[in-house]
Design a protein around this motif. Sequence first.
Motif, PDB file in Angstrom:
ATOM      1  N   GLN A 187      29.752  40.457  46.787  1.00  0.00           N
ATOM      2  CA  GLN A 187      30.985  41.100  47.229  1.00  0.00           C
ATOM      3  C   GLN A 187      31.198  42.442  46.534  1.00  0.00           C
ATOM      4  OE1 GLN A 187      32.876  40.221  49.715  1.00  0.00           O
ATOM      5  NE2 GLN A 187      34.311  41.922  49.394  1.00  0.00           N
ATOM      6  N   SER A 188      30.920  42.443  45.219  1.00  0.00           N
ATOM      7  CA  SER A 188      31.056  43.693  44.464  1.00  0.00           C
ATOM      8  C   SER A 188      30.077  44.744  44.962  1.00  0.00           C
ATOM      9  CB  SER A 188      30.824  43.425  42.976  1.00  0.00           C
ATOM     10  OG  SER A 188      30.850  44.626  42.229  1.00  0.00           O
ATOM     11  N   GLN A 189      28.854  44.328  45.238  1.00  0.00           N
ATOM     12  CA  GLN A 189      27.851  45.262  45.731  1.00  0.00           C
ATOM     13  C   GLN A 189      28.232  45.796  47.111  1.00  0.00           C
ATOM     14  OE1 GLN A 189      26.187  46.120  42.800  1.00  0.00           O
ATOM     15  NE2 GLN A 189      24.521  46.426  44.254  1.00  0.00           N
ATOM     16  N   ARG A 190      28.825  44.966  47.922  1.00  0.00           N
ATOM     17  CA  ARG A 190      29.265  45.421  49.240  1.00  0.00           C
ATOM     18  C   ARG A 190      30.331  46.507  49.105  1.00  0.00           C
ATOM     19  NH1 ARG A 190      29.743  39.502  52.264  1.00  0.00           N
ATOM     20  NH2 ARG A 190      27.498  39.280  52.738  1.00  0.00           N
ATOM     21  N   GLU A 191      31.275  46.314  48.209  1.00  0.00           N
ATOM     22  CA  GLU A 191      32.304  47.329  47.994  1.00  0.00           C
ATOM     23  C   GLU A 191      31.700  48.634  47.473  1.00  0.00           C
ATOM     24  OE1 GLU A 191      35.086  45.591  45.369  1.00  0.00           O
ATOM     25  OE2 GLU A 191      35.859  44.128  46.835  1.00  0.00           O
ATOM     26  N   ILE A 192      30.731  48.499  46.555  1.00  0.00           N
ATOM     27  CA  ILE A 192      30.072  49.694  46.014  1.00  0.00           C
ATOM     28  C   ILE A 192      29.332  50.443  47.118  1.00  0.00           C
ATOM     29  CG2 ILE A 192      28.221  50.472  44.485  1.00  0.00           C
ATOM     30  CD1 ILE A 192      29.049  48.248  42.557  1.00  0.00           C
ATOM     31  N   VAL A 193      28.648  49.691  47.966  1.00  0.00           N
ATOM     32  CA  VAL A 193      27.902  50.316  49.056  1.00  0.00           C
ATOM     33  C   VAL A 193      28.852  51.051  49.995  1.00  0.00           C
ATOM     34  CG1 VAL A 193      26.578  49.823  51.143  1.00  0.00           C
ATOM     35  CG2 VAL A 193      25.904  48.805  48.977  1.00  0.00           C
ATOM     36  N   GLU A 194      29.996  50.468  50.312  1.00  0.00           N
ATOM     37  CA  GLU A 194      30.961  51.131  51.186  1.00  0.00           C
ATOM     38  C   GLU A 194      31.483  52.424  50.551  1.00  0.00           C
ATOM     39  OE1 GLU A 194      31.701  50.455  54.292  1.00  0.00           O
ATOM     40  OE2 GLU A 194      30.203  48.848  54.192  1.00  0.00           O
ATOM     41  N   LYS A 195      31.750  52.358  49.241  1.00  0.00           N
ATOM     42  CA  LYS A 195      32.217  53.569  48.549  1.00  0.00           C
ATOM     43  C   LYS A 195      31.129  54.648  48.535  1.00  0.00           C
ATOM     44  CE  LYS A 195      35.547  51.285  45.518  1.00  0.00           C
ATOM     45  NZ  LYS A 195      35.907  50.972  44.100  1.00  0.00           N
ATOM     46  N   LEU A 196      29.900  54.212  48.295  1.00  0.00           N
ATOM     47  CA  LEU A 196      28.800  55.171  48.276  1.00  0.00           C
ATOM     48  C   LEU A 196      28.599  55.793  49.655  1.00  0.00           C
ATOM     49  CD1 LEU A 196      26.171  53.330  46.038  1.00  0.00           C
ATOM     50  CD2 LEU A 196      27.569  55.312  45.435  1.00  0.00           C
ATOM     51  N   LYS A 197      28.712  54.992  50.688  1.00  0.00           N
ATOM     52  CA  LYS A 197      28.588  55.532  52.050  1.00  0.00           C
ATOM     53  C   LYS A 197      29.687  56.539  52.334  1.00  0.00           C
ATOM     54  CE  LYS A 197      26.267  51.670  54.393  1.00  0.00           C
ATOM     55  NZ  LYS A 197      26.412  50.640  55.449  1.00  0.00           N
ATOM     56  N   SER A 198      30.920  56.190  51.929  1.00  0.00           N
ATOM     57  CA  SER A 198      32.037  57.109  52.140  1.00  0.00           C
ATOM     58  C   SER A 198      31.836  58.409  51.365  1.00  0.00           C
ATOM     59  CB  SER A 198      33.344  56.439  51.709  1.00  0.00           C
ATOM     60  OG  SER A 198      34.431  57.329  51.841  1.00  0.00           O
ATOM     61  N   GLY A 199      31.395  58.275  50.099  1.00  0.00           N
ATOM     62  CA  GLY A 199      31.136  59.461  49.298  1.00  0.00           C
ATOM     63  C   GLY A 199      30.022  60.319  49.877  1.00  0.00           C
ATOM     64  N   LEU A 200      29.006  59.648  50.416  1.00  0.00           N
ATOM     65  CA  LEU A 200      27.909  60.383  51.031  1.00  0.00           C
ATOM     66  C   LEU A 200      28.378  61.148  52.266  1.00  0.00           C
ATOM     67  CD1 LEU A 200      24.900  61.012  50.993  1.00  0.00           C
ATOM     68  CD2 LEU A 200      24.506  58.935  52.333  1.00  0.00           C
ATOM     69  N   GLU A 201      29.224  60.531  53.068  1.00  0.00           N
ATOM     70  CA  GLU A 201      29.769  61.214  54.241  1.00  0.00           C
ATOM     71  C   GLU A 201      30.623  62.408  53.824  1.00  0.00           C
ATOM     72  OE1 GLU A 201      29.109  60.769  57.414  1.00  0.00           O
ATOM     73  OE2 GLU A 201      27.642  59.257  56.804  1.00  0.00           O
ATOM     74  N   GLN A 202      31.381  62.253  52.742  1.00  0.00           N
ATOM     75  CA  GLN A 202      32.178  63.373  52.249  1.00  0.00           C
ATOM     76  C   GLN A 202      31.286  64.521  51.769  1.00  0.00           C
ATOM     77  OE1 GLN A 202      34.865  61.940  49.250  1.00  0.00           O
ATOM     78  NE2 GLN A 202      36.058  60.694  50.683  1.00  0.00           N
ATOM     79  N   MET A 203      30.188  64.169  51.099  1.00  0.00           N
ATOM     80  CA  MET A 203      29.249  65.196  50.652  1.00  0.00           C
ATOM     81  C   MET A 203      28.646  65.934  51.847  1.00  0.00           C
ATOM     82  SD  MET A 203      27.200  63.369  47.508  1.00  0.00           S
ATOM     83  CE  MET A 203      26.210  64.829  47.213  1.00  0.00           C
TER      84      MET A 203
END
Length: 271
Positions: A126-142
């Motif tokens: 569950q924690s890894q899923r949240e991290i992946v979602e944040k990383l995806k969002s951050g990547l889209e922002q970049m």
Amino acid sequence: MSKQSIFGRMSQLIRANVNAMLDRAEDPEKMLDQMVRDFTNNIAEAEEAVAQTIGNLRMMEDDYKEDLETAQSWGQKALAASRKADEFRQAEDAENAAKFDNLAKVAIQRQMESESSAKTSEPTIQSQREIVEKLKSGLEQMKSKRQQLVSKRDELVARSRAAHAQSQVHDAVKSIDVMDPTSEVGRFEEKIRREEARVRGQNELAASSLDAQFESLEDLGEQAEVDARLAALKGPSEQRPAIGSGESGTGVSAEDIAADLEALESQHDKG
């Protein structure tokens, strides 16, 4: 304190000179291109890190799924062994009944271990899923920031080129100032004005000379008339006009003629 002050000023002076050199050496277009390249490289590194994190998550999910499947499989085996033990017990085969009961217990233990492993991995997954979602969002922002940077880069490069072009035009106009009397244009204009003035002077001189020629012609005509009349006076006696007679035939005395000649000579001498 004095040494510290001197060293501080020297350090500040060196930094100021270095910064001034860097400012002069900076090319906005090249610097912006480098910023875009750096941002693109950062995005590539971020994509690799996100992909690795997603890969780790998928491995954990596969392990979790495998633990659940293993637990289910051991549960089915425990059920089968328990039923087999019941069958042997009904057949009054206590030894085989006990054997299959033991097998059922072993299967149940294995089932519990798999369930425990799956349950333990659930928070991590569950924690890894949240991290992946944040990383995806951050990547889209970049990626969005990079697109904004590219658009801004195009705008700034266009403005920089326009400013450079305007500066070149300004320098060109400044180097050829038509209002400057020391410029080549001013010198040529002054030369042409002198030539025009010389031509006007020649025209005026030619005009005055022509008037003088016409006046000379008039004088010659008058002198010719005088000479003709004088010749007539000196002609044969029968052709000479009578003294004291004119065209109108009125008589003029010799004394009057002499007086008129003296008056003319007196006016000529005074003139």
